[in-house]
Write a protein that holds these residues in place. Sequence first.
Motif, PDB file in Angstrom:
ATOM      1  N   LYS A 258       0.844  -1.185   0.000  1.00 52.91           N
ATOM      2  CA  LYS A 258       0.000   0.000   0.000  1.00 52.91           C
ATOM      3  C   LYS A 258       0.883   1.238   0.000  1.00 52.91           C
ATOM      4  CE  LYS A 258      -3.763  -2.183   2.540  1.00 52.91           C
ATOM      5  NZ  LYS A 258      -4.596  -2.133   3.733  1.00 52.91           N
ATOM      6  N   ARG A 259       0.387   2.275  -0.633  1.00 56.38           N
ATOM      7  CA  ARG A 259       1.129   3.507  -0.693  1.00 56.38           C
ATOM      8  C   ARG A 259       0.557   4.495   0.293  1.00 56.38           C
ATOM      9  NH1 ARG A 259       1.171   8.219  -5.095  1.00 56.38           N
ATOM     10  NH2 ARG A 259       2.889   9.358  -4.214  1.00 56.38           N
ATOM     11  N   SER A 260       1.414   5.351   0.856  1.00 58.47           N
ATOM     12  CA  SER A 260       0.921   6.356   1.774  1.00 58.47           C
ATOM     13  C   SER A 260       0.190   7.446   1.009  1.00 58.47           C
ATOM     14  CB  SER A 260       2.093   6.958   2.555  1.00 58.47           C
ATOM     15  OG  SER A 260       2.967   7.614   1.668  1.00 58.47           O
ATOM     16  N   GLU A 261      -0.346   8.419   1.726  1.00 57.32           N
ATOM     17  CA  GLU A 261      -1.129   9.469   1.100  1.00 57.32           C
ATOM     18  C   GLU A 261      -0.290  10.239   0.096  1.00 57.32           C
ATOM     19  OE1 GLU A 261      -4.348   9.858   1.528  1.00 57.32           O
ATOM     20  OE2 GLU A 261      -4.337   8.158   2.878  1.00 57.32           O
ATOM     21  N   SER A 262      -0.960  10.879  -0.859  1.00 57.79           N
ATOM     22  CA  SER A 262      -0.273  11.625  -1.898  1.00 57.79           C
ATOM     23  C   SER A 262       0.542  12.748  -1.282  1.00 57.79           C
ATOM     24  CB  SER A 262      -1.297  12.207  -2.877  1.00 57.79           C
ATOM     25  OG  SER A 262      -2.190  13.060  -2.185  1.00 57.79           O
ATOM     26  N   GLY A 263       1.579  13.182  -1.987  1.00 56.77           N
ATOM     27  CA  GLY A 263       2.470  14.209  -1.493  1.00 56.77           C
ATOM     28  C   GLY A 263       3.838  13.652  -1.170  1.00 56.77           C
ATOM     29  N   VAL A 264       3.940  12.353  -0.923  1.00 55.62           N
ATOM     30  CA  VAL A 264       5.233  11.728  -0.695  1.00 55.62           C
ATOM     31  C   VAL A 264       5.906  11.507  -2.044  1.00 55.62           C
ATOM     32  CG1 VAL A 264       6.424   9.722   0.221  1.00 55.62           C
ATOM     33  CG2 VAL A 264       4.420  10.618   1.404  1.00 55.62           C
ATOM     34  N   GLN A 265       7.100  12.028  -2.202  1.00 52.09           N
ATOM     35  CA  GLN A 265       7.749  12.005  -3.507  1.00 52.09           C
ATOM     36  C   GLN A 265       8.622  10.770  -3.699  1.00 52.09           C
ATOM     37  OE1 GLN A 265       7.274  14.281  -6.137  1.00 52.09           O
ATOM     38  NE2 GLN A 265       5.544  14.692  -4.792  1.00 52.09           N
ATOM     39  N   ASN A 266       9.579  10.550  -2.820  1.00 50.01           N
ATOM     40  CA  ASN A 266      10.513   9.437  -2.965  1.00 50.01           C
ATOM     41  C   ASN A 266      10.442   8.556  -1.731  1.00 50.01           C
ATOM     42  OD1 ASN A 266      11.454  10.505  -5.396  1.00 50.01           O
ATOM     43  ND2 ASN A 266      12.948  11.775  -4.340  1.00 50.01           N
ATOM     44  N   ARG A 267      10.092   7.282  -1.916  1.00 50.15           N
ATOM     45  CA  ARG A 267       9.987   6.394  -0.763  1.00 50.15           C
ATOM     46  C   ARG A 267      10.008   4.945  -1.236  1.00 50.15           C
ATOM     47  NH1 ARG A 267       5.000   4.127  -0.151  1.00 50.15           N
ATOM     48  NH2 ARG A 267       5.378   3.726   2.047  1.00 50.15           N
ATOM     49  N   ILE A 268      10.220   4.037  -0.275  1.00 50.72           N
ATOM     50  CA  ILE A 268      10.153   2.615  -0.531  1.00 50.72           C
ATOM     51  C   ILE A 268       8.723   2.143  -0.296  1.00 50.72           C
ATOM     52  CG2 ILE A 268      10.949   0.344   0.241  1.00 50.72           C
ATOM     53  CD1 ILE A 268      13.088   1.830  -1.197  1.00 50.72           C
ATOM     54  N   GLY A 269       8.251   1.218  -1.140  1.00 51.63           N
ATOM     55  CA  GLY A 269       6.951   0.600  -0.919  1.00 51.63           C
ATOM     56  C   GLY A 269       7.134  -0.789  -0.363  1.00 51.63           C
TER      57      GLY A 269
ATOM     58  N   GLN B 238      18.154 -12.454  -1.492  1.00 48.90           N
ATOM     59  CA  GLN B 238      17.747 -11.694  -2.669  1.00 48.90           C
ATOM     60  C   GLN B 238      16.570 -10.792  -2.297  1.00 48.90           C
ATOM     61  OE1 GLN B 238      17.584 -13.898  -6.336  1.00 48.90           O
ATOM     62  NE2 GLN B 238      18.887 -15.531  -5.537  1.00 48.90           N
ATOM     63  N   ILE B 239      16.594  -9.577  -2.806  1.00 48.29           N
ATOM     64  CA  ILE B 239      15.635  -8.580  -2.377  1.00 48.29           C
ATOM     65  C   ILE B 239      14.950  -7.951  -3.578  1.00 48.29           C
ATOM     66  CG2 ILE B 239      15.340  -6.365  -1.194  1.00 48.29           C
ATOM     67  CD1 ILE B 239      17.785  -7.121   0.495  1.00 48.29           C
ATOM     68  N   ALA B 240      13.629  -7.871  -3.516  1.00 54.01           N
ATOM     69  CA  ALA B 240      12.837  -7.102  -4.474  1.00 54.01           C
ATOM     70  C   ALA B 240      12.072  -6.059  -3.682  1.00 54.01           C
ATOM     71  CB  ALA B 240      11.880  -8.007  -5.243  1.00 54.01           C
ATOM     72  N   PHE B 241      11.936  -4.870  -4.237  1.00 58.00           N
ATOM     73  CA  PHE B 241      11.182  -3.831  -3.562  1.00 58.00           C
ATOM     74  C   PHE B 241      10.668  -2.815  -4.563  1.00 58.00           C
ATOM     75  CE2 PHE B 241      15.598  -2.435  -3.559  1.00 58.00           C
ATOM     76  CZ  PHE B 241      15.529  -1.097  -3.933  1.00 58.00           C
ATOM     77  N   THR B 242       9.633  -2.092  -4.161  1.00 59.66           N
ATOM     78  CA  THR B 242       9.129  -1.006  -4.988  1.00 59.66           C
ATOM     79  C   THR B 242       9.671   0.311  -4.455  1.00 59.66           C
ATOM     80  OG1 THR B 242       7.123  -0.870  -3.636  1.00 59.66           O
ATOM     81  CG2 THR B 242       7.017  -2.189  -5.632  1.00 59.66           C
ATOM     82  N   TYR B 243       9.966   1.202  -5.378  1.00 59.88           N
ATOM     83  CA  TYR B 243      10.508   2.503  -4.996  1.00 59.88           C
ATOM     84  C   TYR B 243       9.759   3.599  -5.737  1.00 59.88           C
ATOM     85  CZ  TYR B 243      13.752   6.403  -4.410  1.00 59.88           C
ATOM     86  OH  TYR B 243      14.304   7.622  -4.121  1.00 59.88           O
ATOM     87  N   PHE B 244       9.262   4.561  -4.979  1.00 64.86           N
ATOM     88  CA  PHE B 244       8.577   5.702  -5.560  1.00 64.86           C
ATOM     89  C   PHE B 244       9.585   6.809  -5.868  1.00 64.86           C
ATOM     90  CE2 PHE B 244       4.975   3.699  -3.536  1.00 64.86           C
ATOM     91  CZ  PHE B 244       3.916   3.988  -4.370  1.00 64.86           C
TER      92      PHE B 244
END
Length: 295
Positions: free
Chosen positions: A21-32, A40-46
């Motif tokens: 889940k993503r936090s509220e809008s306005g966050v520019q760069n972050r890990i999901g 081994q690591i997979a991750f989402t990055y905003f």
Amino acid sequence: MKRQTAIICLTVLLLSISCGKRSESGVQNRIGSFSLRNGQIAFTYFKGNVASIYYTTNIDSVAKQLTFPQKGWDLTFSLSHDLSKILYVNYPEGNYEICNICLYDLKTKQVDTLLKGGSLITDVYISNDNSHAYFLNASDNKNYSPIASQAPQGMDIFKITISSKIVRKITNLKAYSIQALTPTFSDSIITANIYDKQGLVMISTNTGDVEQVMINSPRNPVQEYFIPIDVRSDSMIYEAPYELYKHNIKTNKSDLILRCPDGNQFGVIQPDNNWSNILFNSGDKMYFYNVPNKN
């Protein structure tokens, strides 16, 4: 020790993790969301308002970007058991209203779209043998009270045969909330938390039958909040409010692993293969917990 230190250093980046889940809008760069398996690591990055999936086969190396959406999110994902594929949900408009389920092959670097133009898909995982994909689908996106935020409601579990892309509905629950869709030792069984029904349950992928896992836990009697973390043939790790347990399915006995530090709730929890180390976040902090040494 070097590898443990590297994991801890990596987790400094993961201060605002959420499970798909993503936090509220306005966050520019972050890990999901993220997944750690066999180092081994997979991750989402905003970056800005675009979320991409990154991957590394070595925790000491820099992760490489795998997906390149022009806008929207490549967000909720499942790393396959054999570490050959990543199943993920693409939200092209940056919301839950339009969803595509995609399968990325880590060997060929090719993407196959299994489902296009879906809606309100909140969670996904790939079967142990890579033959099927399972996902959570909601029927409505609404709030149930004036003070509650809008969220997907009326949820059921669906199954996609990867070779044919045929979709089949497994359950007919229209549950208020289903979360933590978790694979087990057998592809015929899924675990999840169904909040308004029974709490921690096991679900047949063949019939859709739901069976509550009755856990004798005097410290946490409200079983609606029990969430599966990892499930084996005779035991599981599950989360209760503020606490983490190892449960013996045969004896129905639960042993406390740890209570969440600082009085907070757990965020993402990632045990390693033999359950000797657990990576988790709480609030704005990340922890690497050694179970045998309680350290």
